[in-house]
Design a protein around this motif. Structure first.
Motif, PDB file in Angstrom:
ATOM      1  N   ARG A 208      -1.786   6.324  -1.239  1.00 22.54           N
ATOM      2  CA  ARG A 208      -2.153   6.562  -2.636  1.00 22.54           C
ATOM      3  C   ARG A 208      -3.241   5.592  -3.084  1.00 22.54           C
ATOM      4  O   ARG A 208      -4.104   5.941  -3.890  1.00 22.54           O
ATOM      5  CB  ARG A 208      -0.919   6.417  -3.523  1.00 22.54           C
ATOM      6  CG  ARG A 208       0.141   7.495  -3.284  1.00 22.54           C
ATOM      7  CD  ARG A 208       1.425   7.163  -3.990  1.00 22.54           C
ATOM      8  NE  ARG A 208       2.006   5.910  -3.502  1.00 22.54           N
ATOM      9  CZ  ARG A 208       3.211   5.449  -3.847  1.00 22.54           C
ATOM     10  NH1 ARG A 208       3.950   6.136  -4.701  1.00 22.54           N
ATOM     11  NH2 ARG A 208       3.659   4.311  -3.362  1.00 22.54           N
ATOM     12  N   GLN A 209      -3.203   4.371  -2.537  1.00 27.54           N
ATOM     13  CA  GLN A 209      -4.238   3.396  -2.875  1.00 27.54           C
ATOM     14  C   GLN A 209      -5.588   3.839  -2.337  1.00 27.54           C
ATOM     15  O   GLN A 209      -6.614   3.685  -3.008  1.00 27.54           O
ATOM     16  CB  GLN A 209      -3.874   2.016  -2.326  1.00 27.54           C
ATOM     17  CG  GLN A 209      -4.836   0.908  -2.718  1.00 27.54           C
ATOM     18  CD  GLN A 209      -4.955   0.759  -4.216  1.00 27.54           C
ATOM     19  OE1 GLN A 209      -3.957   0.685  -4.924  1.00 27.54           O
ATOM     20  NE2 GLN A 209      -6.186   0.719  -4.714  1.00 27.54           N
ATOM     21  N   GLU A 210      -5.597   4.399  -1.137  1.00 25.21           N
ATOM     22  CA  GLU A 210      -6.861   4.926  -0.610  1.00 25.21           C
ATOM     23  C   GLU A 210      -7.390   6.043  -1.499  1.00 25.21           C
ATOM     24  O   GLU A 210      -8.599   6.148  -1.736  1.00 25.21           O
ATOM     25  CB  GLU A 210      -6.672   5.439   0.817  1.00 25.21           C
ATOM     26  CG  GLU A 210      -7.949   6.000   1.421  1.00 25.21           C
ATOM     27  CD  GLU A 210      -7.813   6.427   2.876  1.00 25.21           C
ATOM     28  OE1 GLU A 210      -8.694   7.172   3.347  1.00 25.21           O
ATOM     29  OE2 GLU A 210      -6.831   6.008   3.528  1.00 25.21           O
ATOM     30  N   GLY A 211      -6.486   6.871  -2.015  1.00 24.41           N
ATOM     31  CA  GLY A 211      -6.917   7.918  -2.934  1.00 24.41           C
ATOM     32  C   GLY A 211      -7.528   7.337  -4.203  1.00 24.41           C
ATOM     33  O   GLY A 211      -8.557   7.833  -4.692  1.00 24.41           O
ATOM     34  N   TRP A 236      -0.462  16.842  -3.476  1.00 24.50           N
ATOM     35  CA  TRP A 236       0.222  16.717  -2.180  1.00 24.50           C
ATOM     36  C   TRP A 236       0.032  15.331  -1.548  1.00 24.50           C
ATOM     37  O   TRP A 236       0.396  15.128  -0.392  1.00 24.50           O
ATOM     38  CB  TRP A 236      -0.299  17.794  -1.215  1.00 24.50           C
ATOM     39  CG  TRP A 236      -0.066  19.167  -1.744  1.00 24.50           C
ATOM     40  CD1 TRP A 236       1.134  19.786  -1.968  1.00 24.50           C
ATOM     41  CD2 TRP A 236      -1.059  20.098  -2.141  1.00 24.50           C
ATOM     42  NE1 TRP A 236       0.948  21.029  -2.476  1.00 24.50           N
ATOM     43  CE2 TRP A 236      -0.390  21.265  -2.604  1.00 24.50           C
ATOM     44  CE3 TRP A 236      -2.450  20.074  -2.162  1.00 24.50           C
ATOM     45  CZ2 TRP A 236      -1.071  22.384  -3.069  1.00 24.50           C
ATOM     46  CZ3 TRP A 236      -3.131  21.185  -2.624  1.00 24.50           C
ATOM     47  CH2 TRP A 236      -2.447  22.332  -3.072  1.00 24.50           C
ATOM     48  N   THR A 237      -0.534  14.406  -2.303  1.00 17.20           N
ATOM     49  CA  THR A 237      -0.759  13.055  -1.771  1.00 17.20           C
ATOM     50  C   THR A 237       0.416  12.157  -2.124  1.00 17.20           C
ATOM     51  O   THR A 237       0.935  12.202  -3.240  1.00 17.20           O
ATOM     52  CB  THR A 237      -2.072  12.488  -2.336  1.00 17.20           C
ATOM     53  OG1 THR A 237      -3.183  13.222  -1.795  1.00 17.20           O
ATOM     54  CG2 THR A 237      -2.234  11.020  -1.962  1.00 17.20           C
ATOM     55  N   SER A 238       0.839  11.333  -1.159  1.00 17.54           N
ATOM     56  CA  SER A 238       1.949  10.403  -1.361  1.00 17.54           C
ATOM     57  C   SER A 238       1.669   9.132  -0.575  1.00 17.54           C
ATOM     58  O   SER A 238       0.581   8.954  -0.024  1.00 17.54           O
ATOM     59  CB  SER A 238       3.269  11.034  -0.897  1.00 17.54           C
ATOM     60  OG  SER A 238       3.223  11.317   0.497  1.00 17.54           O
ATOM     61  N   ASP A 307     -13.287   7.955   4.037  1.00 22.20           N
ATOM     62  CA  ASP A 307     -12.376   6.907   4.497  1.00 22.20           C
ATOM     63  C   ASP A 307     -12.536   5.619   3.686  1.00 22.20           C
ATOM     64  O   ASP A 307     -13.168   4.650   4.128  1.00 22.20           O
ATOM     65  CB  ASP A 307     -12.580   6.617   5.982  1.00 22.20           C
ATOM     66  CG  ASP A 307     -11.449   5.753   6.557  1.00 22.20           C
ATOM     67  OD1 ASP A 307     -10.557   5.352   5.783  1.00 22.20           O
ATOM     68  OD2 ASP A 307     -11.475   5.477   7.763  1.00 22.20           O
ATOM     69  N   PHE A 308     -11.918   5.602   2.508  1.00 18.69           N
ATOM     70  CA  PHE A 308     -11.936   4.424   1.652  1.00 18.69           C
ATOM     71  C   PHE A 308     -10.626   3.644   1.751  1.00 18.69           C
ATOM     72  O   PHE A 308     -10.176   3.056   0.774  1.00 18.69           O
ATOM     73  CB  PHE A 308     -12.214   4.838   0.205  1.00 18.69           C
ATOM     74  CG  PHE A 308     -13.643   5.219  -0.048  1.00 18.69           C
ATOM     75  CD1 PHE A 308     -14.547   4.289  -0.544  1.00 18.69           C
ATOM     76  CD2 PHE A 308     -14.095   6.500   0.227  1.00 18.69           C
ATOM     77  CE1 PHE A 308     -15.871   4.630  -0.763  1.00 18.69           C
ATOM     78  CE2 PHE A 308     -15.416   6.857   0.006  1.00 18.69           C
ATOM     79  CZ  PHE A 308     -16.311   5.916  -0.488  1.00 18.69           C
ATOM     80  N   GLY A 309     -10.017   3.670   2.941  1.00 18.51           N
ATOM     81  CA  GLY A 309      -8.790   2.898   3.138  1.00 18.51           C
ATOM     82  C   GLY A 309      -9.041   1.403   3.110  1.00 18.51           C
ATOM     83  O   GLY A 309      -8.181   0.619   2.708  1.00 18.51           O
ATOM     84  N   MET A 310     -10.228   1.002   3.522  1.00 21.52           N
ATOM     85  CA  MET A 310     -10.578  -0.419   3.546  1.00 21.52           C
ATOM     86  C   MET A 310     -11.781  -0.623   2.629  1.00 21.52           C
ATOM     87  O   MET A 310     -12.896  -0.227   2.956  1.00 21.52           O
ATOM     88  CB  MET A 310     -10.915  -0.848   4.976  1.00 21.52           C
ATOM     89  CG  MET A 310     -11.188  -2.328   5.138  1.00 21.52           C
ATOM     90  SD  MET A 310     -11.508  -2.736   6.886  1.00 21.52           S
ATOM     91  CE  MET A 310     -11.926  -4.467   6.746  1.00 21.52           C
ATOM     92  N   VAL A 311     -11.522  -1.192   1.459  1.00 25.02           N
ATOM     93  CA  VAL A 311     -12.597  -1.442   0.500  1.00 25.02           C
ATOM     94  C   VAL A 311     -12.546  -2.901   0.068  1.00 25.02           C
ATOM     95  O   VAL A 311     -11.551  -3.590   0.239  1.00 25.02           O
ATOM     96  CB  VAL A 311     -12.483  -0.532  -0.747  1.00 25.02           C
ATOM     97  CG1 VAL A 311     -12.510   0.934  -0.374  1.00 25.02           C
ATOM     98  CG2 VAL A 311     -11.228  -0.864  -1.548  1.00 25.02           C
ATOM     99  N   GLY A 312     -13.663  -3.345  -0.507  1.00 24.13           N
ATOM    100  CA  GLY A 312     -13.722  -4.665  -1.108  1.00 24.13           C
ATOM    101  C   GLY A 312     -13.968  -4.516  -2.599  1.00 24.13           C
ATOM    102  O   GLY A 312     -14.504  -3.501  -3.054  1.00 24.13           O
TER     103      GLY A 312
END
Length: 549
Positions: A208-211, A236-238, A307-312
């Motif tokens: 959810r944080q990546e979203g 549908w995101t969890s 792919d924004f799973g890893m952001v600053g």
């Protein structure tokens, strides 16, 4: 050692695996330093075949890869710390990847349906059960919505959170051991690195944080028609499942696909660079891993980020510091550069003369402009290391992301200059920060804070005057390592007490014990017992003194 034993009761098998991997990769000194070798008693662990000719940096990289996602993430984080590690180490750690076998569909289908709250076929009429990508954190599947829209599902690997939390517990303990047994490691701030690692991993585990990250980046770039950020399907995101639009494009690393698309490399490079810098300077968020797999060329020379799973993230103050840093570099201002680097540094014991000299050398080397951003960033990190500064994690991550973006964009346009692309954005941000509206806004905030301080002044003065009249002005003096002094005094008092009691027993009871009680071979039994107790007391005393040394 006791604490290690307590930790190992819960995670003994994993601890043994970690020690075994360290030994197999020629990193036995780490295990010895941390007193972990005893967890594999009597076992001779041979070196892995590829290790014998490897450098220490390569050995560390291979060991981290074998230990799995938690340790791969640790290595990736260390790869961003060019302010602490020399280039040969960071370059090697940049190559980290976790080779994984995809989880079979039968093992992951139940988790997907649990998160969807319905059978897969009820939500996605067309679903491909073969993953299109598999990584250490997640697997990616293609599917189609009832309206015909193409989407991808990012699914977290089953049991991953439990495994990572166990690794974080062990790493937290190993960091404590390292700080205790390896004082030289304090230069690398292991506790801070560990805290950043734990926070980053827990954030990445929650899709959810990546979203939310994706939506934040899309909001910053909403006015740009030449940039696409995929839409998140929140219905549908969890935590374990992320559903977003499928992006069909060409990777900058695929020259054949780029040619077939009719892509204009320089145009794409500039648009990608502008979008990246706009996110960072205007929105305070940036893609922390902009490699070719996360950026695509679309028809019409549009750019897509995924792919924004890893952001600053950059606070307003940090963005202001960055603007000052860029201005100092562009203007070849060595004093300004030194001032900014000192301002952003966190802790440490800076060497001010070295900082001044290193800043002058940097400016002299890049006086004609920054023609190679990667080299400029390496030189800037050399300034930080030589001056014994410590960069905050957000800046270290940004510099690493800039270096990655520069390398990727040069595949599209070898002549691209990120500093030149950044110049208009920097000017626009500087003007915005010094506009009448912004100055008025900051002035009102400062006035409000000053008003609060002024209100407190009379009460504080009355309190100070009252204590002065009563003669009750207290002073607090902090003595470093006072706890160690207190412990040493306590141990000394204990030894003294043992010595006094032992001496009293010998001097007070000895004459009496020689004349009373039964005898054994002509010697009084009580006297023999007293002699034994006195010897035990002396041995305890000698042992405590030996332990002290």
């Amino acid at each position: 050692m006791l604490q290690t034993a307590i930790v190992a009761v819960r995670d003994r098998q994993r601890l043994q695996e970690i020690v075994s991997v360290l030994l197999r990769h020629g990193l036995g000194e780490i295990a010895e330093r941390l007193t972990l070798r005893t967890w594999l008693p009597g076992r001779d662990i041979p070196l892995a075949p590829a290790v014998e000719a490897a450098t220490p940096a390569q050995r560390l990289r291979m060991a981290l890869e074998q230990l799995g996602p938690t340790f791969v993430k640790l290595g990736q984080m260390l790869a961003t710390r060019a302010d602490l590690l020399p280039p040969e180490w960071t370059r090697e750690l940049e190559r980290l990847h976790a080779g994984v076998t995809p989880v079979p569909w039968d093992e992951i289908a139940a988790q997907i349906e649990e998160d969807l709250g319905a059978p897969v076929s009820a939500v996605f009429p067309d679903f491909v059960t073969e993953p299109v990508a598999a990584a250490s954190m997640a697997q990616v599947y293609r599917a189609t919505l009832p309206d015909g829209g193409a989407v991808v599902l990012k699914v977290r690997r089953p049991g991953l959170r439990r495994a990572i939390e166990a690794d974080l517990r062990l790493l937290d303990h190993l960091v404590a051991l390292a700080s205790e047994h390896w004082p030289a490691l304090e230069r690398y701030r292991p506790r801070e690195v560990m805290a950043n690692l734990a926070a980053a991993l827990r954030e990445e585990l929650d899709f959810r944080q990546e979203g939310r990250n994706t939506d934040a980046a899309a909001a910053v770039l909403a006015q740009r028609e030449d940039v696409l950020i995929p839409r998140i399907h929140w219905a549908w995101t969890s935590e374990r499942l992320l559903v977003m639009d499928f992006v069909q494009g060409a990777s900058p690393g695929d020259s054949a696909a780029m040619t077939a698309l009719g892509a204009d490399g320089p145009v794409l490079a500039r648009r990608g660079a502008e979008a990246f810098l706009q996110m960072a300077f205007e929105g305070g968020i940036f893609h922390a891993d902009p490699h070719p797999g996360n950026l695509f060329a679309l028809p019409g020379n549009r750019v897509a980020f995924i792919d924004f799973g890893m952001v600053g993230r950059l606070s307003p103050r940090r963005r202001q510091q960055l603007l000052s840093l860029v201005a100092a570099i562009v203007q070849a201002d060595a004093d300004g550069l030194a001032a900014v680097m000192l301002d952003v540094s966190e802790g440490g014991t800076p060497d001010l003369p070295e900082l001044s000299g290193a800043s002058e050398r940097f400016v002299a080397r890049h006086a004609g402009g920054v023609h190679n951003l990667v080299q400029a960033l390496e030189d800037l990190m050399a300034v930080v290391r030589d001056a014994r500064l410590f960069l905050p994690a957000d800046l270290a991550l940004l510099f690493k992301a800039l270096a990655t973006a520069d390398g990727m964009l040069r595949r599209l346009d070898p002549a691209i200059d990120l500093i030149a692309v950044a110049a208009p954005i920097v000017r626009r941000e500087l003007l915005a920060r010094h506009s009448p509206d912004e100055l008025a806004k900051r002035g009102k905030a400062a006035a409000a804070q000053l008003y609060g301080v002024v209100q407190d002044v009379p009460q504080v003065l009355r309190l100070v005057l009252y204590h002065l009249k009563q003669g009750k002005v207290n002073a607090q003096i902090e003595v470093r390592h006072l706890d160690r002094v207190s412990g040493a005094l306590e141990r000394a008092a204990t030894r003294l007490a043992i010595a006094i009691v032992t001496a009293a027993l010998i001097l007070g009871l000895a004459p009496r014990l020689l004349t009373v009680g039964p005898a054994w071979h002509g010697m009084p039994v009580f006297a023999l017992v007293g002699l034994v107790l006195a010897m035990i007391g002396l041995l305890v005393l000698l042992w405590t003194f030996r332990r002290r040394r």
